[in-house]
Design a protein around this motif. Structure first.
Motif, PDB file in Angstrom:
ATOM      1  N   PRO A 198       3.107   2.241  -8.855  1.00  0.00           N
ATOM      2  CA  PRO A 198       1.932   2.924  -8.300  1.00  0.00           C
ATOM      3  C   PRO A 198       0.644   2.123  -8.466  1.00  0.00           C
ATOM      4  N   THR A 199       0.604   1.205  -9.437  1.00  0.00           N
ATOM      5  CA  THR A 199      -0.638   0.455  -9.647  1.00  0.00           C
ATOM      6  C   THR A 199      -0.988  -0.389  -8.417  1.00  0.00           C
ATOM      7  N   LYS A 200       0.049  -0.811  -7.675  1.00  0.00           N
ATOM      8  CA  LYS A 200      -0.196  -1.598  -6.457  1.00  0.00           C
ATOM      9  C   LYS A 200      -1.028  -0.825  -5.444  1.00  0.00           C
ATOM     10  N   GLU A 201      -0.877   0.497  -5.472  1.00  0.00           N
ATOM     11  CA  GLU A 201      -1.613   1.347  -4.526  1.00  0.00           C
ATOM     12  C   GLU A 201      -2.846   1.962  -5.184  1.00  0.00           C
ATOM     13  N   TYR A 203      -2.891   3.612  -8.239  1.00  0.00           N
ATOM     14  CA  TYR A 203      -2.580   4.843  -8.978  1.00  0.00           C
ATOM     15  C   TYR A 203      -1.950   4.505 -10.319  1.00  0.00           C
ATOM     16  N   GLY A 283       4.130   4.465   1.607  1.00  0.00           N
ATOM     17  CA  GLY A 283       3.005   4.205   0.706  1.00  0.00           C
ATOM     18  C   GLY A 283       2.022   5.365   0.649  1.00  0.00           C
ATOM     19  N   ASN A 284       2.488   6.570   1.003  1.00  0.00           N
ATOM     20  CA  ASN A 284       1.600   7.736   1.032  1.00  0.00           C
ATOM     21  C   ASN A 284       1.691   8.502  -0.289  1.00  0.00           C
ATOM     22  N   LEU A 285       0.995   8.011  -1.295  1.00  0.00           N
ATOM     23  CA  LEU A 285       1.102   8.618  -2.619  1.00  0.00           C
ATOM     24  C   LEU A 285       0.384   9.962  -2.707  1.00  0.00           C
ATOM     25  N   ARG A 341      -5.228   8.732  -9.466  1.00  0.00           N
ATOM     26  CA  ARG A 341      -5.924   7.571  -8.889  1.00  0.00           C
ATOM     27  C   ARG A 341      -6.711   6.865  -9.991  1.00  0.00           C
TER      28      ARG A 341
END
Ligand code: GLA
Length: 378
Positions: A198-201, A203, A283-285, A341
Motif C-alpha cells: 500500500p505504501t506505493k499508493e 497508504y 489500484g483503487n484503495l 492514507r
C-alpha cells in the motif's frame, strides 16, 4: 524477538544442539468468518512470529519450555498423554494429527517463544501449530506437503483445543510470502498470490490492539459456525458459499432472525472479498477501504462478534477520515485493521490513542505490520 534467548535457554535446559524454526501470525485484509463457509479469505503473513528451538531426543517423550510463560511441560506421544496445560495441547495436537496421518514422530525437546500478541486476533495459536508442524515434518523427514501441514494445525484446533476454526490462519502462517497477500478459495482450496504494497499508493496498513482479550475456545465462535450450518442445511446445501441474497431472503420466515442476520453477513462478505481483489488490481484503495467498513459493521450488527471498544476504534477512524477500518480475525476483542492514507497516519494514531484512553482508561497498542514470509527453518 529474542532468538538468542531461545537458543540459550535450550542449551541450558537440554545441553545439545538444536535447529530453529519459525512460523508467523497473520493479518486478513477482508473475508472474515467466510473460511468455514467455503468462501474466500484474503490473508497475509506478518513480521510477528513464533520461533522454536528443537532437537529430537531419541526417547518417547516431548519436553517443552515456553519462554514467554517461563513454564515447562513434559508428555508422551500417545493419545492418552494429552497434557493438562492449554498451551502444550497445541503441540501435542500437532504430534497426534501427524501420527493419525501415518507420520512417525519421535520424542523431542523444544523451547519456543514469540512476539505474536496473544488474543489479539493475529493467530498466535496457528503460528505455534505451524511452527511445530513444519519443524517436525522437516526434522523427522516425513514428506508431508505444505497444505496438509496447515490442515494438521486446523485439526489440532478442532480435536485438541475446542475451536472449530476454518483453514485461514494455518494456511496463511504456512504459505505466507513477503510482499503478497493470498486469496484462498476455502472450498476448492485453490489460492493466488496478490502483490500488496500500500505504501506505493500512499497508504499504510496498521493494526490497533484494543487489548480486549479474545478467547475463541469453547466460545460463541462455534455458535456462529452452527448458525451458518443450520441456514445452509435449510437451503439443502453443504455450505453458505454461493448462496445469493435472494435465496436467503426466501428463507427469512422459516429461520430465526439471528440465523438470518448471520447468514446475511456471510453472503455479503463473499462478494466483498471479490470486490476488494478487483479494486486492488485497479489500484483503487479507497474502494478497498469502503468494503472494510462494510465488513466491520456487518460483523458488529449482523454477525455480532465485535465489542464496544472495537466499534469505538472504527468510529474514530471514520471520524478522522481513514480510508478503511474493521475488526480483524475471529472477533470478540483483539485488533482493528486500518488502511490509512499517509497524510492521516500521525493524526489517526494520536486520536485513536488519546480518545480510546479517555473512554476506556488504557492505551490501545499500535502495531504497524509488514507482510512477510510463512513457515521456514531459520
Ligand atoms: C479465527 C479462525 C479462522 C477464521 C477467523 C474469522 O481466526 O481461526 O479460521 O474463521 O477467525 O475469519
Amino acid at each position: 524477538m529474542n532468538i538468542s534467548a531461545i537458543k540459550e535457554k535450550f542449551l541450558q535446559l537440554f545441553g545439545t544442539d538444536c535447529a530453529l524454526y519459525t512460523s508467523p501470525g497473520r493479518i486478513n485484509l477482508i473475508g472474515e468468518h467466510t473460511d468455514y463457509n467455503g468462501g474466500f479469505v484474503f490473508p497475509g503473513a506478518v513480521d510477528k512470529a513464533i520461533v522454536a528451538a528443537i532437537h529430537p531426543n531419541g526417547t518417547e517423550r516431548i519436553r517443552l519450555w515456553a519462554i514467554d510463560m517461563e513454564e515447562g511441560c513434559e508428555f508422551g506421544l500417545e493419545e492418552g498423554d494429552k497434557p493438562t496445560k492449554g498451551w502444550a495441547c497445541y503441540v501435542f495436537g500437532v504430534v497426534r494429527e501427524i501420527a493419525k496421518r501415518g507420520g512417525k514422530v519421535g520424542g523431542f525437546d523444544a523451547v519456543f517463544g514469540g512476539d505474536v500478541p496473544l488474543g489479539a486476533g493475529m493467530s498466535s495459536s496457528a503460528a505455534l501449530e505451524s511452527t511445530f508442524a513444519y519443524a517436525l515434518n522437516d526434522l523427522f523427514g516425513l514428506g508431508i506437503e505444505s497444505f496438509e501441514l496447515a490442515l494438521i494445525g486446523q485439526a489440532t484446533e478442532h480435536n485438541y483445543c475446542g475451536v472449530n476454526c476454518g483453514i485461514m490462519d494455518q494456511f496463511a502462517s504456512v504459505h505466507g510470502k513477503a510482499g503478497y497477500l493470498m486469496r484462498l478459495d476455502c472450498r476448492s482450496l485453490e489460492y493466488e498470490y496478490f502483490p500488496f504494497d500500500p505504501t506505493k499508493e500512499g497508504y499504510r496498513l496498521l493494526l490497533i490492539n484494543s487489548k480486549v482479550k479474545h478467547e475463541l475456545v469453547g466460545s460463541p465462535y462455534n455458535d456462529r459456525r452452527k448458525s451458518c450450518e443450520r441456514v445452509a442445511a435449510a437451503l439443502g446445501r453443504d455450505l453458505l458459499r454461493g448462496v445469493t441474497m435472494e435465496e436467503l431472503d426466501g428463507l427469512k420466515d422459516s429461520i430465526s432472525d439471528e440465523d438470518y442476520r448471520r447468514a446475511r453477513y456471510v453472503v455479503g462478505e463473499e462478494q466483498r472479498v471479490l470486490d476488494v481483489c478487483a479494486a486492488l488490481e485497479e489500484g483503487n484503495l479507497e474502494l478497498v477501504g469502503q468494503r472494510m467498513y462494510q465488513t466491520h459493521w456487518g460483523m458488529s450488527k449482523d454477525y455480532e462478534v465485535s465489542c464496544p471498544e472495537l466499534d469505538y476504534l472504527v468510529e474514530i477512524a471514520e471520524h478522522v477520515g481513514v480510508s478503511g477500518a474493521r475488526i480483524m480475525g475471529g472477533g470478540f476483542g483483539g485488533c482493528t485493521i486500518n488502511l490509512v492514507r499517509e497524510e492521516l497516519y500521525g493524526e489517526f494514531i494520536d486520536k485513536a490513542t488519546s480518545l480510546f484512553e479517555e473512554r476506556y482508561g488504557h492505551k490501545p497498542e499500535v502495531i504497524p505490520v509488514v507482510i512477510s514470509d510463512g513457515a521456514r527453518k531459520l
